[in-house]
Design a protein around this motif. Structure first.
Motif, mmCIF file in Angstrom:
data_model
loop_
_atom_site.group_PDB
_atom_site.id
_atom_site.type_symbol
_atom_site.label_atom_id
_atom_site.label_comp_id
_atom_site.label_asym_id
_atom_site.label_seq_id
_atom_site.Cartn_x
_atom_site.Cartn_y
_atom_site.Cartn_z
ATOM 1 N N GLN A 1 0.826 -1.209 0.000
ATOM 2 C CA GLN A 1 0.000 0.000 0.000
ATOM 3 C C GLN A 1 0.862 1.261 0.000
ATOM 4 O O GLN A 1 0.590 2.220 -0.731
ATOM 5 C CB GLN A 1 -0.919 -0.011 1.228
ATOM 6 N N GLU A 2 1.905 1.257 0.801
ATOM 7 C CA GLU A 2 2.744 2.453 0.913
ATOM 8 C C GLU A 2 3.579 2.690 -0.343
ATOM 9 O O GLU A 2 3.790 3.840 -0.753
ATOM 10 C CB GLU A 2 3.630 2.344 2.157
ATOM 11 N N ILE A 3 4.063 1.629 -0.963
ATOM 12 C CA ILE A 3 4.803 1.792 -2.226
ATOM 13 C C ILE A 3 3.888 2.375 -3.299
ATOM 14 O O ILE A 3 4.249 3.337 -4.001
ATOM 15 C CB ILE A 3 5.388 0.445 -2.694
ATOM 16 N N ALA A 4 2.697 1.808 -3.438
ATOM 17 C CA ALA A 4 1.760 2.290 -4.451
ATOM 18 C C ALA A 4 1.379 3.742 -4.197
ATOM 19 O O ALA A 4 1.319 4.559 -5.130
ATOM 20 C CB ALA A 4 0.518 1.405 -4.475
ATOM 21 N N THR A 5 1.119 4.067 -2.950
ATOM 22 C CA THR A 5 0.741 5.441 -2.600
ATOM 23 C C THR A 5 1.874 6.415 -2.881
ATOM 24 O O THR A 5 1.665 7.511 -3.415
ATOM 25 C CB THR A 5 0.329 5.518 -1.126
ATOM 26 N N ARG A 6 3.101 6.013 -2.537
ATOM 27 C CA ARG A 6 4.250 6.905 -2.727
ATOM 28 C C ARG A 6 4.466 7.244 -4.206
ATOM 29 O O ARG A 6 4.670 8.413 -4.563
ATOM 30 C CB ARG A 6 5.514 6.251 -2.161
ATOM 31 N N PHE A 7 4.395 6.250 -5.074
ATOM 32 C CA PHE A 7 4.648 6.532 -6.485
ATOM 33 C C PHE A 7 3.465 7.226 -7.155
ATOM 34 O O PHE A 7 3.641 7.913 -8.169
ATOM 35 C CB PHE A 7 5.078 5.262 -7.213
ATOM 36 N N ASP A 8 2.282 7.077 -6.572
ATOM 37 C CA ASP A 8 1.153 7.880 -7.035
ATOM 38 C C ASP A 8 1.383 9.345 -6.671
ATOM 39 O O ASP A 8 1.098 10.244 -7.473
ATOM 40 C CB ASP A 8 -0.139 7.358 -6.406
ATOM 41 N N GLU A 9 1.910 9.594 -5.496
ATOM 42 C CA GLU A 9 2.238 10.968 -5.088
ATOM 43 C C GLU A 9 3.303 11.586 -5.992
ATOM 44 O O GLU A 9 3.241 12.766 -6.338
ATOM 45 C CB GLU A 9 2.732 10.978 -3.637
ATOM 46 N N LEU A 10 4.278 10.761 -6.371
ATOM 47 C CA LEU A 10 5.368 11.263 -7.217
ATOM 48 C C LEU A 10 4.941 11.445 -8.678
ATOM 49 O O LEU A 10 5.668 12.084 -9.464
ATOM 50 C CB LEU A 10 6.556 10.295 -7.166
ATOM 51 N N LYS A 11 3.787 10.883 -9.046
ATOM 52 C CA LYS A 11 3.265 10.959 -10.418
ATOM 53 C C LYS A 11 4.282 10.436 -11.439
ATOM 54 O O LYS A 11 4.454 10.982 -12.521
ATOM 55 C CB LYS A 11 2.866 12.400 -10.766
ATOM 56 N N LEU A 12 4.929 9.331 -11.058
ATOM 57 C CA LEU A 12 5.965 8.762 -11.913
ATOM 58 C C LEU A 12 5.559 7.431 -12.544
ATOM 59 O O LEU A 12 6.292 6.889 -13.369
ATOM 60 C CB LEU A 12 7.249 8.540 -11.110
ATOM 61 N N GLU A 13 4.416 6.904 -12.157
ATOM 62 C CA GLU A 13 4.080 5.519 -12.499
ATOM 63 C C GLU A 13 4.128 5.261 -14.005
ATOM 64 O O GLU A 13 4.740 4.290 -14.469
ATOM 65 C CB GLU A 13 2.705 5.173 -11.942
ATOM 66 N N HIS A 14 3.499 6.119 -14.785
ATOM 67 C CA HIS A 14 3.457 5.890 -16.233
ATOM 68 C C HIS A 14 4.804 6.190 -16.880
ATOM 69 O O HIS A 14 5.160 5.574 -17.889
ATOM 70 C CB HIS A 14 2.330 6.709 -16.853
ATOM 71 N N GLU A 15 5.559 7.120 -16.302
ATOM 72 C CA GLU A 15 6.902 7.388 -16.822
ATOM 73 C C GLU A 15 7.815 6.185 -16.588
ATOM 74 O O GLU A 15 8.643 5.846 -17.438
ATOM 75 C CB GLU A 15 7.497 8.625 -16.156
ATOM 76 N N ILE A 16 7.654 5.508 -15.458
ATOM 77 C CA ILE A 16 8.474 4.329 -15.135
ATOM 78 C C ILE A 16 8.176 3.193 -16.107
ATOM 79 O O ILE A 16 9.080 2.488 -16.559
ATOM 80 C CB ILE A 16 8.205 3.873 -13.691
ATOM 81 N N GLY A 17 6.909 3.000 -16.421
ATOM 82 C CA GLY A 17 6.531 1.942 -17.356
ATOM 83 C C GLY A 17 6.451 0.575 -16.699
ATOM 84 O O GLY A 17 6.351 0.462 -15.473
ATOM 85 N N PRO A 18 6.508 -0.496 -17.496
ATOM 86 C CA PRO A 18 6.320 -1.846 -16.950
ATOM 87 C C PRO A 18 7.330 -2.181 -15.857
ATOM 88 O O PRO A 18 8.537 -2.066 -16.058
ATOM 89 C CB PRO A 18 6.529 -2.748 -18.168
ATOM 90 N N LEU A 19 6.817 -2.571 -14.704
ATOM 91 C CA LEU A 19 7.676 -2.915 -13.574
ATOM 92 C C LEU A 19 6.871 -3.761 -12.600
ATOM 93 O O LEU A 19 5.842 -3.318 -12.088
ATOM 94 C CB LEU A 19 8.200 -1.657 -12.878
ATOM 95 N N LYS A 20 7.331 -4.978 -12.357
ATOM 96 C CA LYS A 20 6.599 -5.901 -11.497
ATOM 97 C C LYS A 20 7.280 -6.007 -10.127
ATOM 98 O O LYS A 20 8.408 -6.497 -10.023
ATOM 99 C CB LYS A 20 6.500 -7.281 -12.153
ATOM 100 N N ILE A 21 6.578 -5.532 -9.111
ATOM 101 C CA ILE A 21 7.021 -5.677 -7.727
ATOM 102 C C ILE A 21 6.202 -6.782 -7.087
ATOM 103 O O ILE A 21 4.971 -6.806 -7.210
ATOM 104 C CB ILE A 21 6.863 -4.362 -6.932
ATOM 105 N N LYS A 22 6.878 -7.697 -6.419
ATOM 106 C CA LYS A 22 6.208 -8.817 -5.760
ATOM 107 C C LYS A 22 6.728 -8.926 -4.322
ATOM 108 O O LYS A 22 7.939 -8.876 -4.103
ATOM 109 C CB LYS A 22 6.440 -10.122 -6.524
ATOM 110 N N ILE A 23 5.795 -9.095 -3.374
ATOM 111 C CA ILE A 23 6.145 -9.041 -1.955
ATOM 112 C C ILE A 23 5.654 -10.295 -1.243
ATOM 113 O O ILE A 23 4.483 -10.677 -1.353
ATOM 114 C CB ILE A 23 5.515 -7.806 -1.278
ATOM 115 N N SER A 24 6.542 -10.922 -0.479
ATOM 116 C CA SER A 24 6.188 -12.064 0.370
ATOM 117 C C SER A 24 6.482 -11.727 1.821
ATOM 118 O O SER A 24 7.506 -11.101 2.122
ATOM 119 C CB SER A 24 6.990 -13.314 -0.026
#
Length: 557
Positions: free
Chosen positions: A431-454
């Motif tokens: 949740q915090e990673i998703a929220t942070r990059f939404d705040e930075l407005k970088l998500e679409h500039e970054i492009g395809p990127l798969k983060i997986k958490i266990s």
């Protein structure tokens, strides 16, 4: 899609009635928890940190609208109003009362569903490419074979007490969306030199504490030989697999300790011994099953409205760019519905959202839905002329997040919020990673990127094959998060490389931010993805960004 026959109906009803009696004996004290445990696990019932958890099978990820509506009913009647879609294409209910579970199973049986073999040391729910039957790059729909495997494996008398749990994944496409190389058996449809479809058979993949990429046991296996060959593999494993140590009991260890050549020799011998016994019955059954998976009657209509809506509405265009995939039928698209709105729990869907998705499937999707191993919901067959209406309905239900394949489309296990095995939290980190990059407005500039958490070493979040993988561990009572880079779950599967020392809970999001900002600086062009950049430059520059104090110290020396 497959519909229960009389045998299926009778079998599931009898199994549910049997379990109802077992639950009654547990409640009145006739059965201890130790005596009850193997019985409940055979029916998908776990005991988690705070309550029982029921894991419901969604074979090869396929649902009808009626089934999705029933899952919504269960969520609001017996749980807290939501369900959790998992990386095994299942749905989990985290708060049922034990006395209610038999009623839940009866309700599932009403719509051709069950929870059998979603746990235990047996063959688990067979998973498949979530675009099966729709993808433009597909050789054949693999779901009839997946259904054949499901029927064969359900209550198979020889395979109910294997050395350890056993997972099979199948794809009909050369582009692997089912993570086949991370399964006990992976099946990839390929063509031989004559153009005939068959399967590349992969064995010995798996994640967990000893991650291994599966090895090719057969380059090409004719479709007609698949079921006896799979039975031969499981039979050999059942005899060779270790039962003295559960951490070394998976088939990946069996293959590692015995060598692929020996396993192939034993499997081939067993295959020759048993294949005549199938006498073509499996192919007769497969032919019957295939009738259930005929393509829907695709409509012919203009797509001009879709193109006009994209030109007029930037939000719709952004959603179309990320959440639509090419379909094999002209004028159609595959719609991936994100269950990953920034700040939400990955994979959680409310009863109301499930009903919206069911209605969209009825109205616009030929009555089909899929659950992906990436914890999203798919409408596999939507005509482009209907996409503006679908998008409007999704927006109203708060389901129109345009982030499929982007940094906030994170896979995460339930972690320490629910799981009794977890050693760290997963959900809040996602949740915090998703929220942070939404705040930075970088998500679409970054492009395809798969983060997986266990949240533990068992790797239910597939962190080993994440472009960025995060593993939560306990270090002297404190959560510590290790980072791996460069993992890949496709046909080019590779286990990620550990970057270095772990990070405390309050350090993990800034650490991920440093990695991503380093990528934006390093990439050769806007088109170079994170994974491509990592493969080009290697670990060193990312490690320098992750551990700046170490880099400063090295420079000073």
């Amino acid at each position: 899609m497959y519909v229960y026959n009389d045998f299926d109906e009778k079998f599931v009803r009898e199994r549910t009635a049997q379990f109802r009696g077992q639950v009654a004996r547990r409640i009145d004290g006739s059965l201890t928890e130790d005596e009850f445990k193997p019985l409940r696990l055979m029916n998908g019932l776990y005991l988690q940190l705070h309550a029982y958890m029921l894991r419901v099978a969604i074979p090869y990820g396929t649902l009808s609208s009626t089934q999705m509506d029933q899952l919504a009913y269960l969520a609001e009647t017996y749980d807290k109003g939501y369900g959790h879609f998992t990386t095994r294409q299942n749905i989990q209910y985290n708060w049922p009362k034990l006395a209610d579970v038999p009623d839940m199973l009866d309700a599932l049986a009403d719509v051709g569903m069950h929870a059998i073999q979603t746990s235990g040391n047996t063959i688990r729910n067979v998973t498949a490419d979530h675009f099966a039957g729709a993808a433009a790059d597909e050789i054949e729909d693999p779901r009839p074979v997946a259904e054949l495997l499901r029927q064969w494996s359900t209550d198979h008398p020889e395979f109910q007490f294997l050395p350890r749990k056993f997972k099979i994944a199948i794809t009909g496409s050369p582009n692997d969306r089912a993570v086949t190389r991370a399964h006990d058996i992976g099946l990839r449809m390929v063509r031989n030199d004559a153009g005939e479809p068959g399967f590349e058979v992969i064995v010995g993949g798996g994640l967990g504490r000893t991650p291994m990429v599966g090895k090719v046991l057969r380059d090409f296996l004719p479709k007609a030989d698949l079921l006896p060959y799979v039975e031969a593999i499981v039979s050999v494993y059942n005899l060779l697999g270790r039962r003295d140590n559960k951490y070394k009991a998976r088939i990946k260890i069996t293959v590692h300790e015995n060598g692929l050549d020996k396993i192939r020799e034993l499997v081939d011998a067993k295959f020759e011994q048993i294949k005549a016994g199938f006498a073509g019955f499996d192919q007769q059954l497969l032919a019957q099953i295939e009738q259930h998976f005929a393509a829907p009657a695709f409509k012919q209509a203009s797509t001009a409205g879709f193109e006009a809506a994209k030109a007029a509405n930037p939000a719709f265009r952004s959603w179309s760019d990320t959440n639509l995939t090419a379909h094999k039928a002209d004028g159609y698209a595959i719609v991936s519905v994100s269950i990953k709105k920034q700040g939400a729990t990955p994979g959680d869907a409310t009863a109301d959202q499930m009903r919206v998705l069911a209605q969209l499937a009825r109205d616009y999707g030929h009555d089909e839905l899929r659950i992906s191993h990436e914890q999203n919901v798919i409408l596999p067959h939507v005509h482009k002329s209907d996409l503006p209406a679908v998008y409007a309905a999704l927006r109203e239900a708060d389901l129109a997040t345009a982030n499929i394949g982007l940094i906030s489309d994170i896979i995460a296990c339930p972690g320490m919020d629910y799981c009794a095995l977890a050693t760290a939290r997963s959900i809040p980190v996602a949740q915090e990673i998703a929220t942070r990059f939404d705040e930075l407005k970088l998500e679409h500039e970054i492009g395809p990127l798969k983060i997986k958490i266990s949240g533990c070493i068992n790797a239910c979040g597939h962190h080993h094959v994440g472009h960025i993988g995060i593993l939560g561990l306990d270090r002297a009572g404190v959560e510590n998060y290790q980072i791996t880079l460069g993992g890949d779950g496709t046909e080019d599967a590779v286990v990620g490389e550990r970057a270095g020392p772990g990070f405390a809970y309050d350090e993990i999001v800034p650490a991920i931010e440093r990695i991503v900002l380093a990528y934006l600086e390093l990439r050769a062009s806007d088109e170079e993805t994170f994974l491509q950049a990592y493969r080009r430059v290697g670990m060193a520059p990312f490690k320098a960004a992750l551990y700046p104090a170490q880099e400063d110290k090295a420079n000073a020396a």
